[in-house]
Design a protein around this motif. Structure first.
Motif, PDB file in Angstrom:
ATOM      1  N   VAL A  28      54.470  22.413  71.287  1.00  0.00           N
ATOM      2  CA  VAL A  28      55.736  21.744  71.588  1.00  0.00           C
ATOM      3  C   VAL A  28      56.328  21.134  70.322  1.00  0.00           C
ATOM      4  CG1 VAL A  28      56.822  19.856  72.878  1.00  0.00           C
ATOM      5  CG2 VAL A  28      55.099  21.303  73.980  1.00  0.00           C
ATOM      6  N   GLY A  29      55.465  20.561  69.489  1.00  0.00           N
ATOM      7  CA  GLY A  29      55.927  19.983  68.233  1.00  0.00           C
ATOM      8  C   GLY A  29      56.592  21.011  67.343  1.00  0.00           C
ATOM      9  N   ASN A  30      56.020  22.209  67.267  1.00  0.00           N
ATOM     10  CA  ASN A  30      56.618  23.270  66.453  1.00  0.00           C
ATOM     11  C   ASN A  30      57.941  23.754  67.029  1.00  0.00           C
ATOM     12  OD1 ASN A  30      54.817  23.541  64.276  1.00  0.00           O
ATOM     13  ND2 ASN A  30      53.393  24.747  65.501  1.00  0.00           N
ATOM     14  N   ILE A  31      58.045  23.791  68.346  1.00  0.00           N
ATOM     15  CA  ILE A  31      59.312  24.191  68.966  1.00  0.00           C
ATOM     16  C   ILE A  31      60.423  23.214  68.596  1.00  0.00           C
ATOM     17  CG2 ILE A  31      60.533  24.406  71.163  1.00  0.00           C
ATOM     18  CD1 ILE A  31      58.043  25.628  72.362  1.00  0.00           C
ATOM     19  N   LEU A  32      60.127  21.911  68.690  1.00  0.00           N
ATOM     20  CA  LEU A  32      61.143  20.897  68.430  1.00  0.00           C
ATOM     21  C   LEU A  32      61.420  20.714  66.946  1.00  0.00           C
ATOM     22  CD1 LEU A  32      60.029  18.190  71.031  1.00  0.00           C
ATOM     23  CD2 LEU A  32      61.993  19.736  71.199  1.00  0.00           C
ATOM     24  N   ALA A  33      60.363  20.683  66.131  1.00  0.00           N
ATOM     25  CA  ALA A  33      60.514  20.337  64.717  1.00  0.00           C
ATOM     26  C   ALA A  33      60.809  21.532  63.821  1.00  0.00           C
ATOM     27  CB  ALA A  33      59.245  19.634  64.220  1.00  0.00           C
ATOM     28  N   VAL A  34      60.400  22.729  64.231  1.00  0.00           N
ATOM     29  CA  VAL A  34      60.547  23.911  63.379  1.00  0.00           C
ATOM     30  C   VAL A  34      61.523  24.922  63.982  1.00  0.00           C
ATOM     31  CG1 VAL A  34      59.337  25.788  62.212  1.00  0.00           C
ATOM     32  CG2 VAL A  34      58.190  23.583  62.530  1.00  0.00           C
ATOM     33  N   ILE A  35      61.229  25.386  65.175  1.00  0.00           N
ATOM     34  CA  ILE A  35      62.023  26.461  65.771  1.00  0.00           C
ATOM     35  C   ILE A  35      63.438  25.991  66.110  1.00  0.00           C
ATOM     36  CG2 ILE A  35      62.199  28.043  67.732  1.00  0.00           C
ATOM     37  CD1 ILE A  35      59.161  28.175  67.765  1.00  0.00           C
ATOM     38  N   PHE A  36      63.576  24.785  66.661  1.00  0.00           N
ATOM     39  CA  PHE A  36      64.905  24.299  67.041  1.00  0.00           C
ATOM     40  C   PHE A  36      65.874  24.234  65.855  1.00  0.00           C
ATOM     41  CE2 PHE A  36      67.786  20.616  67.472  1.00  0.00           C
ATOM     42  CZ  PHE A  36      68.612  21.109  68.460  1.00  0.00           C
ATOM     43  N   PRO A  37      65.505  23.600  64.706  1.00  0.00           N
ATOM     44  CA  PRO A  37      66.454  23.582  63.575  1.00  0.00           C
ATOM     45  C   PRO A  37      66.833  24.979  63.081  1.00  0.00           C
ATOM     46  CG  PRO A  37      64.715  21.973  63.239  1.00  0.00           C
ATOM     47  CD  PRO A  37      64.299  22.806  64.414  1.00  0.00           C
ATOM     48  N   TRP A  38      65.849  25.894  63.046  1.00  0.00           N
ATOM     49  CA  TRP A  38      66.149  27.247  62.590  1.00  0.00           C
ATOM     50  C   TRP A  38      67.028  27.994  63.586  1.00  0.00           C
ATOM     51  CZ3 TRP A  38      65.607  29.209  57.910  1.00  0.00           C
ATOM     52  CH2 TRP A  38      64.685  28.630  57.018  1.00  0.00           C
ATOM     53  N   SER A  39      66.878  27.703  64.877  1.00  0.00           N
ATOM     54  CA  SER A  39      67.620  28.441  65.899  1.00  0.00           C
ATOM     55  C   SER A  39      69.084  28.043  65.968  1.00  0.00           C
ATOM     56  CB  SER A  39      66.957  28.254  67.266  1.00  0.00           C
ATOM     57  OG  SER A  39      67.021  26.901  67.672  1.00  0.00           O
ATOM     58  N   VAL A  40      69.425  26.835  65.498  1.00  0.00           N
ATOM     59  CA  VAL A  40      70.815  26.384  65.573  1.00  0.00           C
ATOM     60  C   VAL A  40      71.518  26.379  64.217  1.00  0.00           C
ATOM     61  CG1 VAL A  40      70.335  24.969  67.597  1.00  0.00           C
ATOM     62  CG2 VAL A  40      70.219  23.929  65.337  1.00  0.00           C
ATOM     63  N   SER A  41      70.765  26.357  63.126  1.00  0.00           N
ATOM     64  CA  SER A  41      71.389  26.210  61.806  1.00  0.00           C
ATOM     65  C   SER A  41      72.263  27.404  61.434  1.00  0.00           C
ATOM     66  CB  SER A  41      70.319  25.985  60.735  1.00  0.00           C
ATOM     67  OG  SER A  41      69.381  27.029  60.737  1.00  0.00           O
ATOM     68  N   TRP A  42      71.881  28.628  61.830  1.00  0.00           N
ATOM     69  CA  TRP A  42      72.696  29.790  61.473  1.00  0.00           C
ATOM     70  C   TRP A  42      74.051  29.750  62.186  1.00  0.00           C
ATOM     71  CZ3 TRP A  42      74.345  33.739  64.833  1.00  0.00           C
ATOM     72  CH2 TRP A  42      73.826  33.686  66.117  1.00  0.00           C
ATOM     73  N   ILE A  43      74.092  29.122  63.370  1.00  0.00           N
ATOM     74  CA  ILE A  43      75.354  28.979  64.094  1.00  0.00           C
ATOM     75  C   ILE A  43      76.265  27.985  63.377  1.00  0.00           C
ATOM     76  CG2 ILE A  43      76.380  28.328  66.324  1.00  0.00           C
ATOM     77  CD1 ILE A  43      73.726  29.038  67.637  1.00  0.00           C
ATOM     78  N   LEU A  44      75.663  27.022  62.670  1.00  0.00           N
ATOM     79  CA  LEU A  44      76.408  25.964  61.992  1.00  0.00           C
ATOM     80  C   LEU A  44      76.692  26.300  60.526  1.00  0.00           C
ATOM     81  CD1 LEU A  44      74.387  22.926  63.412  1.00  0.00           C
ATOM     82  CD2 LEU A  44      76.376  24.067  64.399  1.00  0.00           C
ATOM     83  N   TYR A  45      76.474  27.556  60.144  1.00  0.00           N
ATOM     84  CA  TYR A  45      76.644  27.965  58.744  1.00  0.00           C
ATOM     85  C   TYR A  45      78.069  27.729  58.273  1.00  0.00           C
ATOM     86  CZ  TYR A  45      76.220  31.022  54.629  1.00  0.00           C
ATOM     87  OH  TYR A  45      76.201  31.525  53.352  1.00  0.00           O
TER      88      TYR A  45
END
Length: 469
Positions: free
Chosen positions: A372-389
């Motif tokens: 769960v920690g990896n989902i929130l701390a790692v996967i979540f930022p990577w999953s939304v950052s490309w949309i915010l490019y």
């Protein structure tokens, strides 16, 4: 004494497992991050791409106000970090930092469960804003590098409602000389295009830094040492090249003409306290806490001043986007290569560091699982950052979010908790307690620092608002 006993009594009656009584390991924890790993983590937490906005800050705000602000904030940041370490050492059985006490854990012990939840949320938002910004910035830097060095430039898949999926390219040869000089040649990050994009720079950034984000702090320390070496080498290179091209005193005034953004530029780059709790648990017992904190803070302030003054003296009317100008090659090939290494390593290595710190604050003492920690701390930022490019609105939102929550996490909360423990808790900390024996003196210092931090933050936020309007 009565208050202290009450706190210790309440501690053992927590409904949820907390930092001392939960899952105590059968063997004593032994930190392994040595001096250079510790020093590198600290310096890399204090420096970053904002360093290359300082030449414009020196020209706009003046020599004396800018240097004075950097020195003051350096002192404020290092004091916050040491007082936070002192607070953590006051938890029973943690004099030598052998228990895993993350940022939010200390607030749960002294202030209760509600403050734990509040600090968990604001810490996560703060770190996530910083992480997303680092991912977007690094991806854009890689695309700019590709645009200058790869024939045909960088590539991306553009996704929009009107055109669906579309392959697009960006080549730096399409930029004018003026755009290159002013740092306006920023590739795919243009705000005028429609849809969202997935760029080659983002893919390469993820390929390198995503696996590193899954490592622990000790494993990341070796990469942080590499980043520290790159930082020193490139800063020396920049200073020498600035001096070689000529230094002109007419480019800087003593007092400047506009100071609205000064505190905002400086204050929120000195957020060392964010990394302190995790580092305390993983550091080697022989590594001196004050030496690392004071040494890294002073070195970072020195690097800020050197780059800021030399860049301002060397370049007339220097751009705020000086990094993009350096990446464009208008200052020469050697400066372009140095800026490329600086941007990729210094900004990029912030990604795994922020990811690790966010995960540790979520998972310490099994508050949630590593998965769960990896989902929130790692996967979540990577999953939304490309949309915010793309888009300046998103950049502004992240800047405001990062500024607001960083001010709370890095300055207001640690100093407030430290002041509470000095007044209400009888136990002497293992950091400040060794050389400031007087409780009244500690309380006076903390009150002064807290008022100074609140005033500085208010000035910074007002300046940011004034600059936006």
């Amino acid at each position: 004494a009565e208050t202290s006993n009450l706190i210790e009594s309440d501690y053992f009656t927590f409904k949820f497992k907390t930092v001392v009584c939960a899952n105590v390991p059968s063997t004593e924890h032994y930190g392994k991050i040595g001096f250079w790993g510790s020093f590198s983590i600290a310096v890399n937490s204090l420096t970053g791409p904002a360093m290359l906005t300082l030449p414009a800050t020196f020209q706009r705000c003046g020599l004396i106000p800018t240097v004075s602000t950097i020195i003051f904030v350096c002192f404020l940041s290092s004091s916050c970090s040491l007082f936070m370490a002192d607070v953590i050492s006051k938890i029973p059985g943690n004099d030598k930092f052998e228990k895993e006490v993350e940022f939010s854990d200390s607030f749960e012990y002294f202030w209760g469960r509600k403050w734990f939840i509040f600090t968990e949320v604001v810490f996560f938002i703060c770190i996530t804003c910083l992480n997303i910004s680092s991912i977007v910035d690094t991806s854009q830097v890689v695309d700019i590098i590709f645009g200058h060095w790869i024939p045909g430039g960088s590539a991306a898949v553009q996704i929009s409602f009107l055109n669906g999926f579309e392959l697009i390219r960006w080549d730096a040869d399409t930029c004018t000389e003026e755009e290159l000089l002013l740092g306006g040649c920023t590739g795919f990050s243009s705000d005028t295009d429609d849809g969202v994009i997935l760029t080659l720079g983002y893919f390469v950034t993820a390929l390198i830094f995503f696996p590193m984000s899954l490592l622990d702090l000790q494993e990341n320390s070796n990469f942080q040492i590499l980043g520290f070496v790159v930082l020193l080498v490139t800063v020396i290179q920049f200073a020498i090249q600035f001096a070689y091209s000529g230094l002109y005193m007419i480019n800087i005034s003593l007092w400047g003409e506009s100071w609205d953004t000064l505190f905002g530029v400086v204050l929120f780059n000195f957020a060392l306290v964010i990394a302190v709790p995790s580092w305390l648990y993983e550091r080697h017992p022989l590594v001196s806490i004050p030496t690392v904190v004071h040494g890294s803070s002073i070195l970072s302030a020195f690097l800020y001043i050197i780059i800021g003054i030399s860049g301002a003296l060397s370049i007339e009317n220097v751009s705020d986007n000086m990094l993009e100008s350096m990446l464009s090659g208008v200052f020469g090939i050697s400066m372009q290569l140095g800026a490329s290494f600086f941007a990729f390593m210094i900004i990029g290595l912030g990604i795994p560091l922020f990811s690790v710190l966010a995960r540790l604050n979520l998972t310490s003492n099994e508050k949630c699982s590593i998965f769960v920690g990896n989902i929130l701390a790692v996967i979540f930022p990577w999953s939304v950052s490309w949309i915010l490019y793309r888009g300046s609105a998103v950049t502004t939102l992240l800047a405001w979010g990062g500024t607001l929550f960083t001010s709370i996490v890095a300055f207001v909360l640690p100093l407030s908790l430290a002041l509470f423990t000095v007044i209400k808790v009888d136990k002497v900390g293992s950091v400040f307690g060794k050389w400031i024996k007087s409780q009244q003196l500690q309380a006076f210092i903390l009150l002064f620092l807290l008022l100074s931090a609140v005033l500085s933050i208010a000035i910074a936020l007002f300046g940011l608002l004034l600059n936006e309007t």
